[in-house]
Design a protein around this motif. Structure first.
Motif, PDB file in Angstrom:
ATOM      1  N   THR A   1       0.846  -1.191   0.000  1.00  0.00           N
ATOM      2  CA  THR A   1       0.000   0.000   0.000  1.00  0.00           C
ATOM      3  C   THR A   1       0.882   1.242   0.000  1.00  0.00           C
ATOM      4  OG1 THR A   1      -1.735  -1.154   1.257  1.00  0.00           O
ATOM      5  CG2 THR A   1      -1.822   1.248   1.206  1.00  0.00           C
ATOM      6  N   PHE A   2       0.566   2.168  -0.875  1.00  0.00           N
ATOM      7  CA  PHE A   2       1.283   3.443  -0.960  1.00  0.00           C
ATOM      8  C   PHE A   2       0.296   4.574  -0.660  1.00  0.00           C
ATOM      9  CE2 PHE A   2       3.297   0.518  -3.933  1.00  0.00           C
ATOM     10  CZ  PHE A   2       4.631   0.612  -3.583  1.00  0.00           C
ATOM     11  N   THR A   3       0.743   5.560   0.087  1.00  0.00           N
ATOM     12  CA  THR A   3      -0.096   6.723   0.373  1.00  0.00           C
ATOM     13  C   THR A   3       0.655   7.990  -0.005  1.00  0.00           C
ATOM     14  OG1 THR A   3       0.709   6.820   2.653  1.00  0.00           O
ATOM     15  CG2 THR A   3      -1.303   5.558   2.255  1.00  0.00           C
ATOM     16  N   TYR A   4      -0.088   8.934  -0.548  1.00  0.00           N
ATOM     17  CA  TYR A   4       0.496  10.232  -0.893  1.00  0.00           C
ATOM     18  C   TYR A   4      -0.598  11.279  -0.765  1.00  0.00           C
ATOM     19  CZ  TYR A   4       2.636  14.040  -3.528  1.00  0.00           C
ATOM     20  OH  TYR A   4       3.133  15.255  -3.905  1.00  0.00           O
ATOM     21  N   LYS A   5      -0.406  12.152   0.228  1.00  0.00           N
ATOM     22  CA  LYS A   5      -1.416  13.163   0.522  1.00  0.00           C
ATOM     23  C   LYS A   5      -2.760  12.465   0.742  1.00  0.00           C
ATOM     24  CE  LYS A   5       1.083  16.947  -1.647  1.00  0.00           C
ATOM     25  NZ  LYS A   5       1.084  18.051  -2.635  1.00  0.00           N
ATOM     26  N   GLY A   6      -3.762  12.746  -0.058  1.00  0.00           N
ATOM     27  CA  GLY A   6      -5.067  12.121   0.163  1.00  0.00           C
ATOM     28  C   GLY A   6      -5.280  10.836  -0.607  1.00  0.00           C
ATOM     29  N   PHE A   7      -4.270  10.397  -1.345  1.00  0.00           N
ATOM     30  CA  PHE A   7      -4.424   9.204  -2.175  1.00  0.00           C
ATOM     31  C   PHE A   7      -3.852   7.969  -1.478  1.00  0.00           C
ATOM     32  CE2 PHE A   7      -4.498  12.633  -5.294  1.00  0.00           C
ATOM     33  CZ  PHE A   7      -5.532  12.247  -6.114  1.00  0.00           C
TER      34      PHE A   7
ATOM     35  N   ARG B   1      -4.133  -9.841  -8.479  1.00  0.00           N
ATOM     36  CA  ARG B   1      -5.413 -10.288  -7.918  1.00  0.00           C
ATOM     37  C   ARG B   1      -6.376  -9.128  -7.740  1.00  0.00           C
ATOM     38  NH1 ARG B   1      -7.520 -15.056  -7.928  1.00  0.00           N
ATOM     39  NH2 ARG B   1      -5.595 -15.947  -7.130  1.00  0.00           N
ATOM     40  N   ASP B   2      -5.884  -8.032  -7.159  1.00  0.00           N
ATOM     41  CA  ASP B   2      -6.753  -6.858  -7.011  1.00  0.00           C
ATOM     42  C   ASP B   2      -5.903  -5.607  -6.892  1.00  0.00           C
ATOM     43  OD1 ASP B   2      -6.303  -6.053  -4.140  1.00  0.00           O
ATOM     44  OD2 ASP B   2      -7.133  -8.029  -3.747  1.00  0.00           O
ATOM     45  N   ILE B   3      -6.522  -4.484  -7.190  1.00  0.00           N
ATOM     46  CA  ILE B   3      -5.873  -3.179  -7.065  1.00  0.00           C
ATOM     47  C   ILE B   3      -6.959  -2.155  -6.758  1.00  0.00           C
ATOM     48  CG2 ILE B   3      -6.011  -2.715  -9.552  1.00  0.00           C
ATOM     49  CD1 ILE B   3      -3.353  -1.190  -9.257  1.00  0.00           C
ATOM     50  N   SER B   4      -6.630  -1.204  -5.917  1.00  0.00           N
ATOM     51  CA  SER B   4      -7.589  -0.155  -5.576  1.00  0.00           C
ATOM     52  C   SER B   4      -6.875   1.180  -5.409  1.00  0.00           C
ATOM     53  CB  SER B   4      -8.354  -0.503  -4.290  1.00  0.00           C
ATOM     54  OG  SER B   4      -7.481  -0.529  -3.181  1.00  0.00           O
ATOM     55  N   LEU B   5      -7.558   2.219  -5.776  1.00  0.00           N
ATOM     56  CA  LEU B   5      -7.063   3.587  -5.626  1.00  0.00           C
ATOM     57  C   LEU B   5      -8.157   4.393  -4.930  1.00  0.00           C
ATOM     58  CD1 LEU B   5      -4.965   5.825  -6.211  1.00  0.00           C
ATOM     59  CD2 LEU B   5      -6.180   6.230  -8.369  1.00  0.00           C
ATOM     60  N   SER B   6      -7.832   4.948  -3.775  1.00  0.00           N
ATOM     61  CA  SER B   6      -8.821   5.724  -3.024  1.00  0.00           C
ATOM     62  C   SER B   6      -8.312   7.152  -2.782  1.00  0.00           C
ATOM     63  CB  SER B   6      -9.145   5.049  -1.691  1.00  0.00           C
ATOM     64  OG  SER B   6      -8.003   4.991  -0.859  1.00  0.00           O
ATOM     65  N   TYR B   7      -9.290   8.037  -2.568  1.00  0.00           N
ATOM     66  CA  TYR B   7      -8.941   9.445  -2.338  1.00  0.00           C
ATOM     67  C   TYR B   7      -9.876  10.005  -1.276  1.00  0.00           C
ATOM     68  CZ  TYR B   7      -8.216  14.430  -3.171  1.00  0.00           C
ATOM     69  OH  TYR B   7      -7.939  15.767  -3.021  1.00  0.00           O
TER      70      TYR B   7
END
Length: 207
Positions: free
Chosen positions: A33-39, A133-139
């Motif tokens: 999992t990678f996070t950057y600011k609100g992503f 298998r899966d990937i997700s991008l949230s904001y």
């Protein structure tokens, strides 16, 4: 390999034997999992090393002559092996009988000589894979945007499953199984359906 001198084709062994093992050498999952600011970006890679799959679909397609493996059906070949005697037993003589693998009848056609689905040994393939298998991008929307709204938080997530698959398996999907996930029989492919790709969007809000 013992070759029938009347047809020039390999003889089927009269004794059943072990021709494959569906148990993989190992399975490995990697989640990051990678996070950057609100992503936030998260993904899961699945790796299965080894494990045989029975590709019965391939055997049927070869029998009907619609598989690309049967394209060169007029080629004459000499199968490497020893000659069989009149009773089908091996001899010390090297086979020299030339045969056309796409003969005009089942007994002389290599792709039809061993029954409708063919010999199991010819349909065993390596079922290893690497798949996303899966990937997700949230904001998370910033509070500056939400200050004049009734919402405390708003999170938007895009997700997808089974976006790509890397495998040497020639069938529809090495993870497919004819008898379903609840059976103790697995790695059995006979005109099965593949895993499907899926896409989705999710919105979570807090008042």
């Amino acid at each position: 390999m013992v070759i029938d001198q009347s047809t020039g084709l390999p003889l089927q062994d009269s004794q059943d034997g072990k021709v494959g093992d569906p148990t993989p050498d190992f399975t490995f999952g990697f989640r990051n999992t990678f996070t950057y600011k609100g992503f936030e970006l998260s993904f899961l890679l699945d790796w299965r090393k080894g494990g045989d799959v029975y590709n019965g679909t391939s055997g049927v397609l070869r029998n009907f002559g619609v598989s690309d493996e049967t394209l060169d059906r007029n080629d004459a070949v000499v199968f490497s092996g020893v000659a069989a005697d009149n009773e089908g037993n091996p001899t010390e003589n090297i086979n020299t009988v030339e045969t056309v693998i796409g003969g005009t009848d089942g007994s002389s056609n290599y792709h039809q000589a061993y029954g409708f689905v063919g010999l199991d040994e010819l349909a065993i393939e390596d079922g290893g894979w690497v798949r996303l298998r899966d990937i997700s991008l949230s904001y998370n929307l910033p509070s500056s945007i939400l200050s004049n709204t009734p919402f405390m938080t708003v999170n938007v997530t895009l997700n997808a499953r089974n976006l790509f698959l890397i495998t040497d398996y020639s069938g529809i999907d090495p993870e497919t199984n004819l008898t379903g996930s609840s059976s103790n029989v697995f790695s059995y492919d006979y005109f099965n359906n593949p895993n499907t790709k899926s896409y989705g969007i999710k919105i979570n809000v807090t008042l």
